[in-house]
Write a protein that holds these residues in place. Structure first.
Motif, short mmCIF file in Angstrom:
data_model
loop_
_atom_site.label_atom_id
_atom_site.label_comp_id
_atom_site.label_asym_id
_atom_site.label_seq_id
_atom_site.Cartn_x
_atom_site.Cartn_y
_atom_site.Cartn_z
N ASP A 1 0.30 -9.60 1.88
CA ASP A 1 -0.82 -9.18 1.19
C ASP A 1 -1.64 -8.34 1.91
O ASP A 1 -2.09 -8.44 2.94
CB ASP A 1 -1.71 -10.54 0.87
N GLY B 1 -5.39 -10.97 3.90
CA GLY B 1 -4.36 -11.63 3.21
C GLY B 1 -3.21 -12.18 4.04
O GLY B 1 -3.07 -11.70 5.37
N SER C 1 -5.70 -15.26 -0.86
CA SER C 1 -4.45 -14.95 -0.62
C SER C 1 -3.41 -16.18 -0.77
O SER C 1 -3.37 -16.73 0.25
CB SER C 1 -4.06 -14.12 0.66
N THR D 1 -3.31 -12.49 -4.96
CA THR D 1 -3.30 -11.97 -3.71
C THR D 1 -4.83 -11.04 -3.77
O THR D 1 -5.34 -10.85 -4.66
CB THR D 1 -2.17 -10.80 -3.78
#
Length: 134
Positions: free
Chosen positions: A110, A115, A9, A44
């Motif tokens: 994310d 994330g 991420s 991502t």
């Protein structure tokens, strides 16, 4: 043996033009702002979920669009490998709002496991026009 890289991420959210949102209140009526483009780039794990607040202007709502302003929503989830630019605007700015510059706090998260979340602030400039009858 096949080695698969762990998803990362590592993305950015920018106001690449450096523009402010601008709203003009006319005769004390509620107003909507202009829109500006925000750019998403990088990698991502999942989609990026966008949301925003404007706490200093009670009643105002921030909205996003991924289709050049055809449809708008309070939150937006985008795959940044397919969509690299979104638009943002503020609606329902009360007519009693004072002239000034207000902060719009944007969050981009994310949604994939592990994330990251990024923050971005953009300005909302509120102007006022009133007429005097003579």
């Amino acid at each position: 043996t096949v080695t698969v890289a762990k998803p990362v991420s590592n993305f950015t959210l920018t106001n690449s033009s450096g523009s402010s949102l601008v709203a003009t209140i006319v005769e004390g009526l509620s107003a909507n702002s202009s829109s500006i483009a925000l750019t998403l780039s990088g990698e991502t794990i999942g989609n990026v979920s966008l949301s925003a607040t404007i706490v200093a202007v009670s009643g105002a709502k921030v909205q996003f669009s991924a289709d050049e302003g055809t449809t708008w929503s309070d939150t937006l989830s985008v795959d940044i490998s397919a969509i690299s630019q979104v638009k943002i605007k503020v609606i329902k700015i009360p007519g009693a709002t004072s002239v000034g510059t207000y902060n719009v706090a944007i969050t981009a998260a994310d949604t994939g496991t592990g994330g990251k979340t990024k923050k971005l602030n953009v300005n909302l400039q509120v102007n006022r026009i009133s007429s005097d009858w003579k």
